[in-house]
Design a protein around this motif. Structure first.
Motif, PDB file in Angstrom:
ATOM      1  N   SER A  21      -3.233 -13.030  -3.718  1.00  0.00           N
ATOM      2  CA  SER A  21      -2.207 -11.992  -3.785  1.00  0.00           C
ATOM      3  C   SER A  21      -2.912 -10.658  -4.015  1.00  0.00           C
ATOM      4  O   SER A  21      -3.824 -10.572  -4.842  1.00  0.00           O
ATOM      5  CB  SER A  21      -1.209 -12.250  -4.918  1.00  0.00           C
ATOM      6  OG  SER A  21      -0.476 -13.436  -4.687  1.00  0.00           O
ATOM      7  N   VAL A  22      -2.485  -9.626  -3.293  1.00  0.00           N
ATOM      8  CA  VAL A  22      -3.089  -8.301  -3.392  1.00  0.00           C
ATOM      9  C   VAL A  22      -2.016  -7.307  -3.850  1.00  0.00           C
ATOM     10  O   VAL A  22      -0.927  -7.252  -3.269  1.00  0.00           O
ATOM     11  CB  VAL A  22      -3.689  -7.845  -2.049  1.00  0.00           C
ATOM     12  CG1 VAL A  22      -4.325  -6.471  -2.193  1.00  0.00           C
ATOM     13  CG2 VAL A  22      -4.712  -8.853  -1.537  1.00  0.00           C
ATOM     14  N   PHE A  23      -2.340  -6.523  -4.905  1.00  0.00           N
ATOM     15  CA  PHE A  23      -1.410  -5.547  -5.462  1.00  0.00           C
ATOM     16  C   PHE A  23      -2.052  -4.165  -5.418  1.00  0.00           C
ATOM     17  O   PHE A  23      -3.275  -4.035  -5.539  1.00  0.00           O
ATOM     18  CB  PHE A  23      -1.072  -5.891  -6.917  1.00  0.00           C
ATOM     19  CG  PHE A  23      -0.480  -7.265  -7.097  1.00  0.00           C
ATOM     20  CD1 PHE A  23       0.893  -7.448  -7.075  1.00  0.00           C
ATOM     21  CD2 PHE A  23      -1.297  -8.368  -7.294  1.00  0.00           C
ATOM     22  CE1 PHE A  23       1.439  -8.711  -7.250  1.00  0.00           C
ATOM     23  CE2 PHE A  23      -0.759  -9.635  -7.465  1.00  0.00           C
ATOM     24  CZ  PHE A  23       0.612  -9.808  -7.443  1.00  0.00           C
ATOM     25  N   ASP A  24      -1.213  -3.134  -5.288  1.00  0.00           N
ATOM     26  CA  ASP A  24      -1.737  -1.780  -5.382  1.00  0.00           C
ATOM     27  C   ASP A  24      -1.661  -1.307  -6.831  1.00  0.00           C
ATOM     28  O   ASP A  24      -1.279  -2.065  -7.727  1.00  0.00           O
ATOM     29  CB  ASP A  24      -1.005  -0.824  -4.432  1.00  0.00           C
ATOM     30  CG  ASP A  24       0.467  -0.627  -4.780  1.00  0.00           C
ATOM     31  OD1 ASP A  24       0.887  -1.034  -5.888  1.00  0.00           O
ATOM     32  OD2 ASP A  24       1.201  -0.055  -3.950  1.00  0.00           O
ATOM     33  N   GLU A  25      -1.995  -0.047  -7.070  1.00  0.00           N
ATOM     34  CA  GLU A  25      -2.078   0.468  -8.441  1.00  0.00           C
ATOM     35  C   GLU A  25      -0.721   0.573  -9.120  1.00  0.00           C
ATOM     36  O   GLU A  25      -0.640   0.645 -10.341  1.00  0.00           O
ATOM     37  CB  GLU A  25      -2.767   1.833  -8.452  1.00  0.00           C
ATOM     38  CG  GLU A  25      -4.242   1.775  -8.113  1.00  0.00           C
ATOM     39  CD  GLU A  25      -4.896   3.137  -8.208  1.00  0.00           C
ATOM     40  OE1 GLU A  25      -5.378   3.504  -9.301  1.00  0.00           O
ATOM     41  OE2 GLU A  25      -4.906   3.848  -7.190  1.00  0.00           O
ATOM     42  N   THR A  26       0.359   0.576  -8.352  1.00  0.00           N
ATOM     43  CA  THR A  26       1.695   0.636  -8.942  1.00  0.00           C
ATOM     44  C   THR A  26       2.246  -0.739  -9.276  1.00  0.00           C
ATOM     45  O   THR A  26       3.343  -0.862  -9.807  1.00  0.00           O
ATOM     46  CB  THR A  26       2.681   1.342  -7.990  1.00  0.00           C
ATOM     47  OG1 THR A  26       2.940   0.507  -6.854  1.00  0.00           O
ATOM     48  CG2 THR A  26       2.140   2.679  -7.532  1.00  0.00           C
ATOM     49  N   GLY A  27       1.488  -1.800  -8.946  1.00  0.00           N
ATOM     50  CA  GLY A  27       1.963  -3.151  -9.185  1.00  0.00           C
ATOM     51  C   GLY A  27       2.729  -3.751  -8.013  1.00  0.00           C
ATOM     52  O   GLY A  27       3.241  -4.860  -8.112  1.00  0.00           O
ATOM     53  N   ARG A  28       2.795  -3.046  -6.889  1.00  0.00           N
ATOM     54  CA  ARG A  28       3.521  -3.543  -5.722  1.00  0.00           C
ATOM     55  C   ARG A  28       2.654  -4.547  -4.958  1.00  0.00           C
ATOM     56  O   ARG A  28       1.496  -4.283  -4.663  1.00  0.00           O
ATOM     57  CB  ARG A  28       3.898  -2.365  -4.815  1.00  0.00           C
ATOM     58  CG  ARG A  28       4.683  -2.745  -3.568  1.00  0.00           C
ATOM     59  CD  ARG A  28       5.260  -1.489  -2.927  1.00  0.00           C
ATOM     60  NE  ARG A  28       4.209  -0.541  -2.600  1.00  0.00           N
ATOM     61  CZ  ARG A  28       3.701  -0.379  -1.380  1.00  0.00           C
ATOM     62  NH1 ARG A  28       4.139  -1.104  -0.373  1.00  0.00           N
ATOM     63  NH2 ARG A  28       2.759   0.526  -1.162  1.00  0.00           N
ATOM     64  N   GLU A  29       3.226  -5.714  -4.663  1.00  0.00           N
ATOM     65  CA  GLU A  29       2.478  -6.731  -3.918  1.00  0.00           C
ATOM     66  C   GLU A  29       2.408  -6.334  -2.451  1.00  0.00           C
ATOM     67  O   GLU A  29       3.427  -6.113  -1.799  1.00  0.00           O
ATOM     68  CB  GLU A  29       3.130  -8.110  -4.062  1.00  0.00           C
ATOM     69  CG  GLU A  29       2.290  -9.220  -3.443  1.00  0.00           C
ATOM     70  CD  GLU A  29       2.864 -10.600  -3.702  1.00  0.00           C
ATOM     71  OE1 GLU A  29       2.108 -11.513  -4.078  1.00  0.00           O
ATOM     72  OE2 GLU A  29       4.095 -10.777  -3.517  1.00  0.00           O
TER      73      GLU A  29
END
Length: 222
Positions: free
Chosen positions: A177-185
């Motif tokens: 699973s990959v998330f950005d800095e805002t926590g969005r997958e």
């Protein structure tokens, strides 16, 4: 003519709130992401707040919860007071110290009670005497279900990254699973032997890898 000049000044100030805000306090980074498992409770981290003043200043914080599981207990320490439980909409005054050897920290904590989930706790920070001048910081939680423990590992011993492809050294499949800095997958792949990240734009990404009963976490900067 005089009225027009005054109105112009008000509009000009309104377009540049950051100038006013920076006169009292500022954040180098107003948000952070905590990627943990339920085994790592309490999950905690901090955001640093800096003063531009020559004397201590009373500020106020107010909370806003977004998708925080009701099973979690959120704690907060503004380095004036340690709050053992805060809820959505709570607020309190704290002192922003003007002269410290180390930056003042606003410290979040999450007692997870074995409950996975994701959500954000935001704090609106402002001068109670001038409440229109404010800034907001965000703590993003990404909590997966834990096991007996979290594997400590060297990334390059367990995984290889070649030509924008991450793959386990042992050849077994894994869930990514990959998330950005805002926590969005951004990306999820299950039971695959490799993850192609070439489609990610430039930025900082957090990768959660599950292989059997082991969980691994890494940061990827592109």
């Amino acid at each position: 003519m005089v009225n027009r000049i005054i109105l112009s000044c008000i509009i000009s100030l309104g377009l540049q709130p950051g100038i006013c805000r920076a006169q009292d306090f500022y954040f180098q980074d107003p948000e952070t992401t905590l990627i943990k498992t339920t085994d790592q409770s309490p999950a905690h981290w901090y955001i640093e707040i800096f003063s531009n003043l020559d004397e201590d200043k009373t500020l106020r914080w107010k909370t806003f919860f977004d998708h925080i599981p009701e099973e979690w207990t959120i704690t907060f320490n503004d380095q004036t007071t340690n709050y053992f439980e805060v809820n959505d909409g709570d607020s309190a005054d704290f002192i922003l110290f003007s002269d410290q050897e180390f930056p003042q920290k606003l410290i979040i904590g999450g007692i997870l009670n074995n409950t996975p989930g994701s959500g954000t706790v935001s704090f609106e920070i402002y001068d109670p005497e001038v409440p229109v001048i404010k800034d907001t910081i965000h703590f993003h939680f990404i909590i997966s279900q834990g096991s007996l423990g979290v594997e400590e590992f060297s990334f390059y011993e367990q995984f290889r990254l070649e030509n924008d492809v991450i793959s386990p050294v042992n050849g077994n499949t894994a869930d990514f699973s990959v998330f950005d800095e805002t926590g969005r997958e951004l990306l999820r792949k299950e039971k695959v032997d490799a993850l192609d990240v070439s489609g990610l734009l430039n930025g900082l990404f957090f990768i959660h890898i599950r292989q059997g009963n082991d969980r691994f976490f890494m940061k990827l900067s592109r």
